[in-house]
Design a protein around this motif. Structure first.
Motif, mmCIF file in Angstrom:
data_model
loop_
_atom_site.group_PDB
_atom_site.id
_atom_site.type_symbol
_atom_site.label_atom_id
_atom_site.label_comp_id
_atom_site.label_asym_id
_atom_site.label_seq_id
_atom_site.Cartn_x
_atom_site.Cartn_y
_atom_site.Cartn_z
ATOM 1 N N ALA A 97 0.830 -1.214 0.000
ATOM 2 C CA ALA A 97 0.000 0.000 0.000
ATOM 3 C C ALA A 97 0.860 1.258 0.000
ATOM 4 O O ALA A 97 0.482 2.280 -0.584
ATOM 5 N N ALA A 98 2.036 1.171 0.641
ATOM 6 C CA ALA A 98 2.929 2.334 0.689
ATOM 7 C C ALA A 98 3.412 2.733 -0.699
ATOM 8 O O ALA A 98 3.781 3.890 -0.925
ATOM 9 N N ASP A 99 3.417 1.769 -1.625
ATOM 10 C CA ASP A 99 3.872 2.051 -2.985
ATOM 11 C C ASP A 99 2.719 2.292 -3.955
ATOM 12 O O ASP A 99 2.937 2.622 -5.122
ATOM 13 N N ASP A 100 1.484 2.098 -3.477
ATOM 14 C CA ASP A 100 0.321 2.283 -4.339
ATOM 15 C C ASP A 100 0.042 3.776 -4.573
ATOM 16 O O ASP A 100 0.437 4.621 -3.759
ATOM 17 N N LYS A 101 -0.663 4.050 -5.637
ATOM 18 C CA LYS A 101 -1.098 5.424 -5.889
ATOM 19 C C LYS A 101 -2.136 5.815 -4.844
ATOM 20 O O LYS A 101 -3.075 5.059 -4.563
ATOM 21 N N VAL A 102 -1.973 6.986 -4.267
ATOM 22 C CA VAL A 102 -2.876 7.433 -3.212
ATOM 23 C C VAL A 102 -4.201 7.899 -3.796
ATOM 24 O O VAL A 102 -4.237 8.729 -4.700
ATOM 25 N N VAL A 103 -5.272 7.342 -3.266
ATOM 26 C CA VAL A 103 -6.617 7.831 -3.570
ATOM 27 C C VAL A 103 -7.037 8.670 -2.366
ATOM 28 O O VAL A 103 -7.283 8.142 -1.282
ATOM 29 N N ALA A 104 -7.075 9.971 -2.531
ATOM 30 C CA ALA A 104 -7.397 10.861 -1.420
ATOM 31 C C ALA A 104 -8.908 11.007 -1.270
ATOM 32 O O ALA A 104 -9.630 11.110 -2.267
ATOM 33 N N PRO A 105 -9.394 11.003 -0.042
ATOM 34 C CA PRO A 105 -10.828 11.223 0.162
ATOM 35 C C PRO A 105 -11.236 12.636 -0.240
ATOM 36 O O PRO A 105 -10.396 13.539 -0.344
ATOM 37 N N ALA A 106 -12.505 12.810 -0.439
ATOM 38 C CA ALA A 106 -13.028 14.169 -0.644
ATOM 39 C C ALA A 106 -12.777 14.976 0.630
ATOM 40 O O ALA A 106 -12.519 14.416 1.693
ATOM 41 N N HIS A 107 -12.827 16.298 0.485
ATOM 42 C CA HIS A 107 -12.674 17.203 1.630
ATOM 43 C C HIS A 107 -11.248 17.200 2.186
ATOM 44 O O HIS A 107 -11.039 17.421 3.386
ATOM 45 N N THR A 108 -10.271 16.924 1.319
ATOM 46 C CA THR A 108 -8.875 16.990 1.729
ATOM 47 C C THR A 108 -8.121 17.899 0.768
ATOM 48 O O THR A 108 -8.616 18.258 -0.296
ATOM 49 N N SER A 109 -6.913 18.260 1.146
ATOM 50 C CA SER A 109 -6.066 19.076 0.274
ATOM 51 C C SER A 109 -4.614 18.742 0.569
ATOM 52 O O SER A 109 -4.320 17.882 1.405
ATOM 53 N N GLY A 110 -3.706 19.433 -0.105
ATOM 54 C CA GLY A 110 -2.288 19.206 0.123
ATOM 55 C C GLY A 110 -1.789 17.938 -0.540
ATOM 56 O O GLY A 110 -2.526 17.226 -1.224
ATOM 57 N N LYS A 111 -0.514 17.655 -0.348
ATOM 58 C CA LYS A 111 0.125 16.486 -0.949
ATOM 59 C C LYS A 111 -0.561 15.208 -0.484
ATOM 60 O O LYS A 111 -0.716 14.971 0.712
ATOM 61 N N ASN A 112 -0.994 14.402 -1.432
ATOM 62 C CA ASN A 112 -1.675 13.129 -1.155
ATOM 63 C C ASN A 112 -2.934 13.278 -0.299
ATOM 64 O O ASN A 112 -3.391 12.318 0.319
ATOM 65 N N GLY A 113 -3.474 14.493 -0.267
ATOM 66 C CA GLY A 113 -4.709 14.699 0.487
ATOM 67 C C GLY A 113 -4.548 14.538 1.980
ATOM 68 O O GLY A 113 -5.504 14.207 2.693
ATOM 69 N N THR A 114 -3.344 14.794 2.488
ATOM 70 C CA THR A 114 -3.100 14.587 3.917
ATOM 71 C C THR A 114 -3.427 15.806 4.781
ATOM 72 O O THR A 114 -3.241 15.759 5.996
ATOM 73 N N THR A 115 -3.900 16.878 4.157
ATOM 74 C CA THR A 115 -4.365 18.026 4.937
ATOM 75 C C THR A 115 -5.875 17.924 5.075
ATOM 76 O O THR A 115 -6.613 18.020 4.098
ATOM 77 N N VAL A 116 -6.301 17.678 6.314
ATOM 78 C CA VAL A 116 -7.728 17.501 6.611
ATOM 79 C C VAL A 116 -8.133 18.618 7.566
ATOM 80 O O VAL A 116 -7.887 18.545 8.776
ATOM 81 N N THR A 117 -8.716 19.669 7.033
ATOM 82 C CA THR A 117 -9.103 20.826 7.826
ATOM 83 C C THR A 117 -10.615 20.964 7.812
ATOM 84 O O THR A 117 -11.230 21.027 6.740
ATOM 85 N N LEU A 118 -11.200 21.029 8.991
ATOM 86 C CA LEU A 118 -12.653 21.053 9.134
ATOM 87 C C LEU A 118 -13.084 22.276 9.929
ATOM 88 O O LEU A 118 -12.417 22.668 10.895
ATOM 89 N N GLY A 119 -14.177 22.869 9.517
ATOM 90 C CA GLY A 119 -14.708 24.022 10.237
ATOM 91 C C GLY A 119 -15.086 25.145 9.298
ATOM 92 O O GLY A 119 -15.059 24.993 8.068
ATOM 93 N N GLU A 120 -15.447 26.268 9.888
ATOM 94 C CA GLU A 120 -15.875 27.419 9.110
ATOM 95 C C GLU A 120 -14.692 28.069 8.391
ATOM 96 O O GLU A 120 -13.619 28.251 8.973
ATOM 97 N N ASP A 121 -14.889 28.401 7.138
ATOM 98 C CA ASP A 121 -13.798 28.973 6.336
ATOM 99 C C ASP A 121 -13.278 30.285 6.904
ATOM 100 O O ASP A 121 -12.090 30.605 6.759
ATOM 101 N N ASP A 122 -14.173 31.045 7.543
ATOM 102 C CA ASP A 122 -13.753 32.359 8.029
ATOM 103 C C ASP A 122 -13.163 32.319 9.443
ATOM 104 O O ASP A 122 -12.823 33.358 10.005
ATOM 105 N N ALA A 123 -13.028 31.127 10.027
ATOM 106 C CA ALA A 123 -12.375 31.020 11.337
ATOM 107 C C ALA A 123 -10.905 31.390 11.174
ATOM 108 O O ALA A 123 -10.216 30.881 10.290
ATOM 109 N N LYS A 124 -10.424 32.283 12.013
ATOM 110 C CA LYS A 124 -9.091 32.845 11.824
ATOM 111 C C LYS A 124 -7.960 31.903 12.236
ATOM 112 O O LYS A 124 -6.870 31.957 11.675
#
Length: 281
Positions: free
Chosen positions: A66-93
């Motif tokens: 799996a470490a060598d497989d192509k990463v399928v990132a879930p929806a609602h993620t960003s960044g390299k390989n979808g490893t940035t998972v940020t949740l909440g209101e967009d305008d939260a500072k």
């Protein structure tokens, strides 16, 4: 009996004895051939078995693959390989990073005691939350970008993959499922690698309305759709820039949020104190 008849009888007896010896010799030869053949087959089978065992032992494990497989990132993620998972209101500072390992018992205690407070703050727009998942309780590590599978289990990785499947449904499903995984009812002892069982993860998901009888979610869990993503998330934890090496850990504005004892806050009162100071800073 005459001497003539006696001699003939002796000659016939000797002939019968000779023939019987020849027949016995033939039987013994056949028997030896069978024994030798069986021995050869046994040796070849043993050699083949050893060879098969060696080949199997040298085959990469599922998670190494799996470490060598192509990463399928879930929806609602960003960044390299979808490893940035940020949740909440967009305008939260501000953004609160929460580092957690699914099998971590202290993370479970934190979620059970403080999780609802965090969720309430995020809902109210006080700050966003960025989730960073670890799998070091499985024994996993990262060696200069190369994922090293540990020998203490696979439940952290498997639960992380299931969290990816939940996140692909919705951020709310992710948060509710994470809360269920860490609950007193479902979270196993650290020594019990129960999260490696897909059926158990699906059973927990059936307590979350958005995931109950959700065929797409269940298929993703059982097919390991987000296994490579789980590995990538583990690597993101190992290579974090916040100097975090344990869970649970809270970070805001690059600073770890701890109590006066240097530990993560484990009660609502402690949490309100540290998060209040961080929000003012």
């Amino acid at each position: 009996m005459s001497k003539r008849n006696s001699q003939a009888a002796k000659t016939a007896a000797r002939e019968r004895l000779r023939q019987e010896r020849e027949r016995q010799a033939k039987r013994d030869k056949v028997k030896r051939q069978v024994v030798v053949a069986a021995s050869i087959v046994g040796v070849l089978a043993a050699a083949g078995g050893v060879g098969y065992a060696v080949v199997q032992s040298n085959k990469p494990s599922h998670w190494e693959t799996a470490a060598d497989d192509k990463v399928v990132a879930p929806a609602h993620t960003s960044g390299k390989n979808g490893t940035t998972v940020t949740l909440g209101e967009d305008d939260a500072k501000k953004t609160l990073k929460i580092y957690e390992d699914p099998r971590c018992p202290i993370c479970a205690a934190f979620e059970q005691n403080v999780g609802s407070t965090v969720a309430g703050d995020v809902k109210d727009g006080k700050y966003k939350v960025q989730f960073v998942g670890a799998t070091f309780i499985d024994g996993d590590s990262d060696d200069d970008g190369s994922f090293q599978v540990g020998s203490r289990g696979e439940g952290s990785k498997n639960a992380m993959s299931a969290l990816g499947a939940a996140l692909n449904v919705s951020p709310e499903a992710f948060l509710d499922y994470k809360s269920a995984l860490y609950s007193t009812k479902w979270h196993p002892e650290e020594s019990d690698d129960k999260f490696k069982d897909d059926d158990y993860l699906v059973e927990i998901a059936d307590t979350v309305p958005a995931l109950k009888d959700n065929a797409k979610f269940e298929k993703a869990v059982k097919n390991g759709t987000y296994d490579a993503w789980a590995v990538a998330m583990s690597q993101a934890f190992s290579n974090n820039k916040d100097d975090v090496d344990g869970t649970p850990s809270l970070v805001m504005d690059g600073k770890k949020l701890t109590t006066s004892s240097g530990n993560a806050p484990m009660t609502v009162e402690e949490y309100k104190q540290v998060i209040g100071a961080a929000l003012k800073g």
